[in-house]
Scaffold this motif. Structure first.
Motif, mmCIF file in Angstrom:
data_model
loop_
_atom_site.group_PDB
_atom_site.id
_atom_site.type_symbol
_atom_site.label_atom_id
_atom_site.label_comp_id
_atom_site.label_asym_id
_atom_site.label_seq_id
_atom_site.Cartn_x
_atom_site.Cartn_y
_atom_site.Cartn_z
ATOM 1 N N GLY A 8 -78.185 -27.604 -27.796
ATOM 2 C CA GLY A 8 -79.321 -28.291 -28.403
ATOM 3 C C GLY A 8 -78.901 -29.080 -29.630
ATOM 4 O O GLY A 8 -79.298 -30.235 -29.826
ATOM 5 N N ARG A 9 -78.065 -28.471 -30.460
ATOM 6 C CA ARG A 9 -77.559 -29.153 -31.657
ATOM 7 C C ARG A 9 -76.605 -30.283 -31.283
ATOM 8 O O ARG A 9 -76.662 -31.379 -31.849
ATOM 9 C CB ARG A 9 -76.853 -28.153 -32.577
ATOM 10 N N LYS A 12 -78.532 -33.362 -30.233
ATOM 11 C CA LYS A 12 -79.105 -34.104 -31.370
ATOM 12 C C LYS A 12 -78.045 -34.876 -32.140
ATOM 13 O O LYS A 12 -78.305 -35.965 -32.636
ATOM 14 C CB LYS A 12 -79.855 -33.145 -32.281
ATOM 15 N N GLU A 13 -76.828 -34.332 -32.224
ATOM 16 C CA GLU A 13 -75.756 -35.003 -32.953
ATOM 17 C C GLU A 13 -75.127 -36.149 -32.155
ATOM 18 O O GLU A 13 -74.784 -37.180 -32.722
ATOM 19 C CB GLU A 13 -74.667 -34.004 -33.330
ATOM 20 N N ALA A 16 -78.438 -38.509 -30.864
ATOM 21 C CA ALA A 16 -79.416 -38.795 -31.929
ATOM 22 C C ALA A 16 -80.829 -38.917 -31.364
ATOM 23 O O ALA A 16 -81.500 -39.930 -31.531
ATOM 24 C CB ALA A 16 -79.020 -40.047 -32.707
ATOM 25 N N THR A 17 -81.256 -37.872 -30.693
ATOM 26 C CA THR A 17 -82.585 -37.855 -30.102
ATOM 27 C C THR A 17 -83.401 -36.716 -30.696
ATOM 28 O O THR A 17 -82.838 -35.678 -31.043
ATOM 29 C CB THR A 17 -82.493 -37.693 -28.564
ATOM 30 N N PRO A 18 -84.699 -36.900 -30.830
ATOM 31 C CA PRO A 18 -85.525 -35.804 -31.333
ATOM 32 C C PRO A 18 -85.866 -34.794 -30.234
ATOM 33 O O PRO A 18 -86.442 -33.754 -30.513
ATOM 34 C CB PRO A 18 -86.790 -36.518 -31.814
ATOM 35 N N TYR A 19 -85.497 -35.094 -29.000
ATOM 36 C CA TYR A 19 -85.836 -34.232 -27.876
ATOM 37 C C TYR A 19 -84.733 -33.220 -27.608
ATOM 38 O O TYR A 19 -83.583 -33.415 -27.998
ATOM 39 C CB TYR A 19 -86.081 -35.073 -26.617
ATOM 40 N N CYS A 20 -85.068 -32.158 -26.932
ATOM 41 C CA CYS A 20 -84.081 -31.124 -26.614
ATOM 42 C C CYS A 20 -83.787 -31.081 -25.111
ATOM 43 O O CYS A 20 -83.314 -30.071 -24.599
ATOM 44 C CB CYS A 20 -84.553 -29.763 -27.111
ATOM 45 N N THR A 27 -76.168 -39.240 -21.075
ATOM 46 C CA THR A 27 -76.368 -38.173 -22.055
ATOM 47 C C THR A 27 -75.418 -37.017 -21.758
ATOM 48 O O THR A 27 -74.756 -36.486 -22.660
ATOM 49 C CB THR A 27 -77.832 -37.679 -22.024
#
Length: 179
Positions: A8-9, A12-13, A16-20, A27
């Motif tokens: 999950g982390r 995001k890194e 750079a998405t706010p979604y999980c 992706t």
């Protein structure tokens, strides 16, 4: 020693998405690239991919992250990958792509239980795998005795499990992966 990578982390890194959610092949490729660099830079022989914070996992990401990670492994280096924190929908997608590629992986579901196997593994291989995880390291002779099998049958199963990187082989003894 185990290295744990929280996907999950990582998502995001790297994206750079706010979604999980792990969706789309690009992706998955980006996340796999991060994982490969982390594995290469670590001394830990076992890497645990933690899906705890992952929402959706589609087939293309499961293929890019798990299957291609296993396919790209250097056979000359003793590195192992296990999964943690998967949900039923995650395991369905991962199992599907691993079966397609004739691969397998171990999933830690509980600290007290042997890991679950996903992918192309026969009931016979699962039985040997669980035997080694419950009883500890053993050679083909001791596994054959415990299961009431021939030495050749046990040796073939142990060798297959070590080639799939589900057990660690060392001087004729087969060890469960640390978790």
């Amino acid at each position: 020693m185990i290295q744990t990578i929280p996907l999950g982390r990582v998502l995001k890194e790297t994206v750079a998405t706010p979604y999980c959610d792990l969706v789309t092949r690009p992706t998955g490729a980006a996340v796999r690239g991060y994982i490969q660099k982390a594995i290469a830079g670590s001394e830990a022989p076992t890497t645990m991919l933690d899906f705890t914070e992952v929402g959706l996992l589609d087939f293309s990401c499961a293929d890019e992250i798990v299957a291609k990670l296993l396919l790209d492994s250097d056979p000359g280096i003793d590195r192992y990958v296990m999964l943690l924190g998967t949900r039923e929908d995650h395991t369905e997608a991962i199992d599907h792509v691993l079966n397609h590629h004739a691969l397998a992986i171990a999933v830690v579901t509980s600290p007290d239980e042997p890991p679950q196997l996903l992918g192309r593994v026969t009931p016979e291989l699962q039985r040997v795998f669980h035997c080694v995880f419950r009883l500890g390291p053993g050679d083909a002779g001791s596994i054959a005795d415990m299961l009431g099998w021939t030495l050749e049958r046990a040796a073939d199963a142990l060798l297959t499990l070590s080639l799939l990187r589900l057990l660690r082989a060392e001087a004729g003894t087969f060890h469960p992966l640390p978790r």
